[in-house]
Design a protein around this motif. Structure first.
Motif, short mmCIF file in Angstrom:
data_model
loop_
_atom_site.label_atom_id
_atom_site.label_comp_id
_atom_site.label_asym_id
_atom_site.label_seq_id
_atom_site.Cartn_x
_atom_site.Cartn_y
_atom_site.Cartn_z
N ALA A 1 51.27 13.21 24.73
CA ALA A 1 52.64 13.55 25.43
C ALA A 1 53.42 14.93 26.03
O ALA A 1 53.11 15.45 26.87
CB ALA A 1 53.66 13.07 24.59
N SER A 2 52.37 15.63 24.56
CA SER A 2 51.67 17.03 25.13
C SER A 2 50.37 17.39 26.16
O SER A 2 49.46 16.55 25.56
CB SER A 2 51.53 17.66 23.86
N PRO A 3 50.51 18.70 26.16
CA PRO A 3 49.03 18.26 26.65
C PRO A 3 47.57 18.43 26.54
O PRO A 3 47.79 19.39 25.12
CB PRO A 3 49.34 19.79 28.05
N GLY A 4 46.37 18.34 27.04
CA GLY A 4 45.43 17.78 26.34
C GLY A 4 43.94 18.53 27.38
O GLY A 4 44.85 20.63 28.01
N HIS A 5 42.86 18.74 27.14
CA HIS A 5 41.90 19.71 28.04
C HIS A 5 42.15 19.05 29.42
O HIS A 5 41.95 17.50 30.04
CB HIS A 5 40.92 19.98 26.97
N ILE A 6 41.51 20.32 30.36
CA ILE A 6 41.15 19.87 31.85
C ILE A 6 40.18 18.41 31.91
O ILE A 6 38.95 18.84 31.59
CB ILE A 6 41.09 20.52 32.63
N GLY A 7 40.48 17.75 32.91
CA GLY A 7 39.09 17.09 33.60
C GLY A 7 38.20 18.06 34.57
O GLY A 7 38.96 18.85 35.38
N LEU A 8 37.61 17.32 34.84
CA LEU A 8 37.13 17.86 36.83
C LEU A 8 35.62 16.81 37.19
O LEU A 8 35.09 16.07 36.65
CB LEU A 8 35.59 19.35 35.67
N GLU A 9 35.69 16.78 38.29
CA GLU A 9 34.64 16.24 39.40
C GLU A 9 34.17 17.65 40.08
O GLU A 9 34.90 17.88 40.59
CB GLU A 9 35.57 15.44 40.12
N SER A 10 32.73 17.77 40.10
CA SER A 10 31.97 18.95 40.39
C SER A 10 30.96 18.20 41.54
O SER A 10 30.11 17.48 41.08
CB SER A 10 31.65 19.16 39.88
N ASN A 11 31.18 18.75 42.98
CA ASN A 11 29.78 19.32 43.65
C ASN A 11 29.03 20.49 43.73
O ASN A 11 30.10 21.64 43.94
CB ASN A 11 30.33 18.74 45.07
N VAL A 12 27.86 20.33 43.33
CA VAL A 12 27.15 21.73 42.93
C VAL A 12 25.95 21.94 43.73
O VAL A 12 24.94 21.03 43.43
CB VAL A 12 27.23 22.42 41.59
N LYS A 13 26.20 22.78 44.82
CA LYS A 13 25.37 22.98 45.99
C LYS A 13 23.93 23.89 45.49
O LYS A 13 24.30 24.59 45.67
CB LYS A 13 24.87 22.78 47.27
#
Lengths: 161, 775
Positions: free
Chosen positions: B286-298
């Motif tokens: 219910a309270s916030p956690g940590h963020i996720g990420l989808e990344s593209n690195v060139k």
């Protein structure tokens, strides 16, 4: 078989004192210690037995007080972190920086104390088995390990003298 | 100068209270007057709320009120005002609060919460940024255009993009056209949780004068105060926020958490004190956690490995609400390349809504996620170049005079990253490209990562210190820094003891922060506590010394310029016998006949960040970065190539912190950060079913490291002074998490000879990767 219903005035033996409290059978030892006796050393970290922050001694054995009903403690000796005074474990946690935020500390200290009472010569794997029931999020465990090892060393040296 | 204080490791000021159970956290404050709140949460990830039946709950014994989203008109949002304190009409993530109950005990409140019945109409949840960015994707916040927000973020109404920060430096197309080598990786990191051992709690009471008193497990009492005024039209002088000892923060208790909702609950019951405490499950979901990420690195390099350009797309998975996440995506853009000198950079860093539990600040603030992609890609580049992974990084280390992605220039306080890498390589025993065979099944491999971080904070971030003196010549140190386990209160006290030349025992620390009596301090976040409060405290000491000399000058008939303060005395510089003990001036001097002079010594110190600017919306150009902490990390892992089992046996870090004020506390932060980064990489993260329900929403299933899981840690510090820091020190609280995913990902990828691109890297994932048939 003893049965409890509704509210019951009972005596609990906590940290060497007898405390009269009125409890319901559904109340956990943790909530009675914290809310009715004012011993806030044991913490509610998960109320599910996963984190160990609420660890107290029941007849000398470490238990997670969130998983023990208060009525189960009637007639038994309860010791919380507030009942430990100047122990080697407490001194070692200070000296070796065995805590940061301190929220898990009461549980770790009580559990480590019980371990060294029960098994003064515990080896590394016994310590892991025993202490992996407690979670810490700050230290990365290295300083807790140092604290427990140091307390064990000092305690065993002073007792063998 | 007290030579026994700085660079030494006295015990924490609060040590004894912490080992005896006497220290008080938010939830330890109780009174029979208090009412208690309990949350009812959504079992669905995305659903319309068709009706809420609260009549049964309202009739239960001890229940004072039941609140739903319909009862509350306000939205609350840290930077983007997108979140109703209780879901209104729609639940946007599993575990979102849909009703709250206020009762005269926690048990009764929880029972009544169960009795509240909610009717839902389920919708298809969006469970990844990739899905959320599709043109046909449902828009999770249809009202985005109406949300107020701070200027530095750029929401895109009509889409699921809550912020887009852009970096445009140099000519990236040209860099890739001219490159000898190009690598590209796609990385995935799931959202997860901080798992601070203390669940969040807030206690709010509204006095008859209209004063709002808040006691909260917060890293940011002044942010809470300011936002309470902003969202509820309260007067700043009438909001008093107290932050007692906090049981771990890691970013999760920055911003505003339960305070707003607890205030609305107290308001509902006529201002009576209401305590709202999360269960662990609610703290996770219910309270916030940590963020996720989808990344593209060139990444593009020349034939020798010199980096020419980076083309980066970061799609941060913010979950259902933006909270700090909008600024995390911005912070990751500012440092998007990692600690390397890259002349041409293009980065689009987005904060994307999904129907997952939402995210707030987390140790590293976007850098741990960003670094995973950069460091994995650099290792793939090293392989292509047939170059040692450490050599490649050393060749490209950012140095004084180089420009960051936002085109600010690294100044002469820049840490010595090249030496950090050298030390990490040596601590790991060299040969980083090798895979060593242990026996038929097990191999050993190593991996490294660079790291950097500057605080991501408002341009006017401030701190203050007040020193009041006692009759024995001791002083009381009052700052706005919250003690969350990091030990800053002790570190700042060491700076005071050193500057005043008094024993550390004579610096008494005000532990709790009270926004009415403590000086303003932005927040205990962004690894800036010791830096800023340390500078303020130093200034307060200088101010106090001036006052002490003024009193002594009159009494001793010695000009101020001839006086020194040392050894708990103020005395003539060339004739120490002419002097006074500090106790004689601390509360004003009293002459033998009873006449008195001056009064209490009260030192004042302040700090505010200098010359910071926002970044340009189109190019990212600007100067948001106050000070950079640089470092390198590495791990050694043993891997079973048959089963996928593995163990991190050694984790090392060399970090340039400017000056080590307290070695034990500094080490604690680094080792703690490494452990957190290891857990993050190897076992953590939310698991969701295809309906968006979190299946590991308790500590039984959400695994974090336990006693015995830890490797051998080795840490070294470099001390390239931060010229504008207190005694040369700079921030170090978050940094050590940042390199762990990259270092572990690189070691394990090397060990199995296949690239790993997704976290958590569990043994199961490793096994599946080993079983994959390569094409």
């Amino acid at each position: 078989m003893i049965s409890y219903k509704g509210y019951n005035a009972v005596d609990l033996h906590v940290n060497g004192e007898t405390r009269e409290v009125v409890i319901k059978p559904s109340e956990t030892l943790l909530s009675v210690l914290r809310d009715k006796i004012g011993l806030t050393g044991p913490k509610a970290g998960c109320e599910n037995g996963d984190c160990g922050a609420c660890t107290v001694l029941l007849e000398g054995q470490p238990v997670k007080s969130c998983l023990v009903l208060a009525v189960e403690a009637i007639g038994k000796k309860v010791v919380t972190v507030e009942g430990l005074h100047d122990t080697e474990v407490q001194k070692a946690f200070v000296e070796e920086s065995g805590f940061q935020c301190g929220y898990c500390t009461a549980g770790f200290i009580v559990n480590s104390y019980a371990l060294l009472e029960e098994n003064p010569d515990a080896d590394a794997s016994e310590k892991v088995e025993w202490l992996s029931s407690n979670l810490c999020r700050c230290t990365g465990y290295e300083d807790i390990e140092k604290a427990v090892d140091s307390a064990q060393r000092i305690k065993n040296n002073s007792e063998s003298r | 100068m007290n030579s026994n204080v700085l660079g030494h490791s006295p015990r924490r000021k609060e040590s004894l209270d912490k080992v005896t159970g006497k220290v008080m956290y938010g939830n330890d404050y109780n009174s029979p007057r208090m009412l208690h709140g309990a949350l009812k949460t959504s079992p669905h990830a995305f659903a319309k709320i068709k009706g809420i039946h609260k009549e049964d709950a309202e009739k239960m014994p001890g229940v004072k009120a039941v609140l739903t989203g319909q009862d509350l008109k306000e939205n609350i949002g840290l930077y983007l005002c997108d979140k109703p304190p209780i879901a209104r009409n729609v639940a946007r993530h599993y575990g979102e609060v849909v009703a709250v109950v206020i009762a005269d005990s926690l048990a009764k409140a929880r029972e009544a919460a169960d009795a509240v019945k909610v009717e839902y109409e389920k919708m298809d949840p969006i469970l990844s940024p990739k899905e959320a960015l599709k043109a046909e994707a449902a828009v999770i916040h249809e009202e985005m255009a109406t949300y107020s927000h701070i200027k530095p973020i750029h929401p895109e109404p009509g889409s699921n993009v809550a912020n887009r920060s852009k970096i445009r430096k140099g000519d990236v197309k040209k860099a890739f056209d001219e490159a000898a080598f190009v690598v590209e990786t796609n990385m995935v990191i799931p959202p997860g949780d901080h798992v601070a051992m203390e669940p969040r709690v807030s206690i709010v009471e509204i006095k008859s004068t209209g004063e709002v008193h808040i006691t909260s497990s917060t890293q940011a009492p002044f942010v809470v105060k300011n936002l309470m005024c902003h969202f509820f039209g309260l007067h700043p002088g009438k909001v008093v926020v107290t932050a007692p000892m906090v049981g771990g923060g890691f970013g999760g208790k920055a911003g505003i958490q339960l305070e707003g909702l607890a205030y609305l609950m107290s308001l509902k019951v006529g201002g009576r004190p209401v305590k709202l405490v999360n269960s662990r499950e609610q703290d996770l979901l219910a309270s916030p956690g940590h963020i996720g990420l989808e990344s593209n690195v060139k990444i593009a390099s020349d034939e020798k490995g010199k980096l020419l350009g980076m083309d980066l797309t970061y799609c941060f998975n913010s979950g259902a609400y933006a909270d700090y996440a909008v600024n995390i995506s911005r912070a990751a853009a500012i440092s998007c390349t990692g600690p390397y000198n890259v002349p041409n950079v293009k980065c689009d860093s987005m904060c994307v809504y999904t129907n997952m539990p939402f995210a707030t600040a987390y140790r590293g603030f976007g850098h741990i996620e960003m670094a995973f992609g950069i460091e994995r890609a650099l290792d793939e580049l090293a392989d292509k170049l047939q170059m040692d992974p450490v050599e490649l990084r050393k060749l490209n280390c950012i140095k004084e005079g180089d420009q960051t992605p936002v085109q600010s220039v690294m100044n002469s306080s820049t840490g010595d990253l090249e030496t950090c890498f050298t030390r990490v390589e040596e601590m790991l025993g060299g040969n980083l490209g090798d895979v060593e065979t242990i026996n038929e099944e097990w191999v050993r491999a190593k991996g490294v990562s660079g790291l950097w971080k500057a605080p991501a904070m408002p341009t006017n971030t401030d701190a203050g210190a007040i020193l009041t003196f006692n009759g024995d010549g001791s002083c009381n140190l009052n700052t706005g820094v919250v003690e969350i386990g990091q030990g800053t209160k002790t570190g700042v006290a060491q700076i005071v003891a050193d500057t005043l030349d008094i024993p550390l025992e004579k610096v008494h620390v005000v532990m709790d922060v009270d926004t009415r009596t403590s000086p303003s301090d932005w927040a205990t976040a962004a690894s800036r506590g010791l830096f800023m409060a340390g500078l303020a405290a130093h200034e307060a000491c200088v101010d106090a010394i001036e006052q002490i000399k003024e009193v002594a000058s009159a009494v001793l008939r010695v000009s101020k310029s001839d006086l020194v303060v040392k050894d708990e005395r103020v005395c003539s510089v060339d004739e120490p016998s002419i002097g006074l003990h500090l106790s004689e001036v601390a509360l004003g001097y009293v002459y033998p006949n009873g006449n008195a002079f001056y009064g209490q010594i009260i030192g004042r110190g302040r700090y505010i960040a200098k010359h910071l600017t926002d970044i340009d919306q189109e190019t990212g150009k600007g100067h948001p970065d106050l000070e950079w902490t640089l470092g390198a990390e590495g791990v050694e892992a043993e891997v079973n190539l048959k089963t996928g089992q593995y163990k991190i046996v050694k984790a090392v870090c060399c970090i340039d912190v400017g000056k080590v004020i307290n070695p034990d506390l500094a080490l604690g932060q680094i080792v703690g950060g490494m452990a957190m980064g290891m857990g993050y990489t190897t076992m953590e993260g939310f698991k969701l079913n295809d309906r968006g329900q979190v299946t590991n929403g308790s500590l039984r299933d959400y695994k974090i490291m336990r006693y015995g899981d830890h490797p051998e840690y080795k840490v070294e510090f470099l001390e390239t002074p931060q010229l504008d820091g207190p005694h040369g020190a700079r921030g170090l609280g978050e940094q050590a998490v940042i390199g762990m995913p990259g270092a572990i990902g690189n070691a394990l990828s090397r060990a199995i000879g296949k690239g790993l691109y997704e976290i958590p890297i569990t043994s199961e994932r490793l096994y599946k990767k080993l079983m994959e048939v390569s094409h």
